[in-house]
Design an enzyme around this catalytic site. Structure first.
Site: not given
Length: 297
Positions: A229-232, A234
């Site tokens: 996912g984008k959070s991981l 980043a």
């Protein structure tokens, strides 16, 4: 026989947020391939979709690249400044019959499987998109990492949008025109764009443009095999402390850990690591787990 053109690679982020780990892997891989060939490495900002852009994201992405030791060889190209050139290419396609106006809505296409083979739009007052007419039949290419890839353009893709109904330019047209205008000889990018390549090659052929070599690096996956996912993605990229993410990206690309040592600046460390970079060690998969690397395992 004419000499081979000078190697020119590029990295092309979209300014929709911070530079995440998957993008860092693509940047490092394309930088290493270009530098190993003694060629140029360019940066292009794909700012084609203003509603999705984050103010200041492009500038911060460039700052991160510099912090990680990767500076482009020449001015940064912004696609938002290239409308006249895209218009020229689109006009040629319309005049040749390779492109056409389309007023089909998304819901109308979804009702017939989502693949455009002929126009079914009922509202003639709807603003028109412009599509590239794609033929049935396979078009293949040899990827430097993924091997032979063949796609039936008509049945698997359908007629591709070149300019959206809202007037914004589509990625497929812009990337083909820009790669040609910048003299890109080798495109190194993530495997999520592998299936876009045959349609781009077909568009190159219809516009009479050269086809570069392609290398699609594996996507960054978590321990369960799912795309991060984008959070991981980043999470590990920090311009104030680039070493952990840089080492993780180097390891993700299958390279020897000790070759990238924390010495001097990041640019100096990359120059040293370049001497040991081995493309044969790159993972030959479409996805590769990163959790163990990021966690130091």
């Amino acid at each position: 026989m004419s000499p081979a053109p000078r190697h020119r690679g590029r990295f092309a982020p979209s300014p929709t947020g911070p530079l995440h780990f998957g993008s860092l892997v693509a940047a490092l891989g394309s930088w290493m391939i270009a530098r190993r060939a003694g060629g140029d490495w360019l940066v292009r900002i794909e700012d084609l979709d203003p509603p999705r852009e984050v103010p200041g994201a492009a500038e911060r992405q460039l700052q991160v690249l510099h912090a990680f030791g990767m500076a482009p060889d020449g001015p940064v190209l912004h696609q938002s400044t290239r409308g006249a050139r895209y218009e020229q290419a689109l006009r040629r396609l319309l005049e040749s019959g390779d492109a056409f106006e389309c007023r089909c809505s998304r819901s109308e296409l979804e009702a017939v499987g989502g693949i455009h083979r002929h126009c079914i739009g009922r509202d003639n007052t709807r603003p028109a998109a412009v599509r590239l007419r794609l033929p049935d039949g396979g078009l293949g290419f040899d990827d430097a990492l993924q091997g032979r890839f063949v796609q039936d353009l008509g049945r698997e893709v359908g007629d591709v949008v070149l300019r959206r109904a809202d007037g914004f330019w589509a990625y497929q047209l812009a990337v083909v025109v820009d790669d040609a205008d910048q003299g890109i000889t080798c495109v190194v990018r993530g495997a999520d764009l592998l299936d876009s390549t045959p349609r781009q090659i077909y568009l190159q052929q219809r516009l009479g443009l050269p086809t570069p070599d392609y290398m699609h690096l594996p996507l960054v996956l978590d321990a369960t095999g799912q795309k991060l996912g984008k959070s991981l993605q980043a999470l590990p990229v920090d311009a104030n402390d680039p070493w952990p993410a840089l080492a993780a990206a180097w390891g993700f690309l299958g390279q020897e850990r000790g070759a990238l040592a924390r010495r001097g600046t990041t640019a100096e460390a990359l120059q040293h690591a370049l001497q040991h970079f081995d493309p044969q060690r790159l993972p030959r998969t479409r996805g590769h787990a990163v959790s163990a690397i990021v966690e130091g395992g």
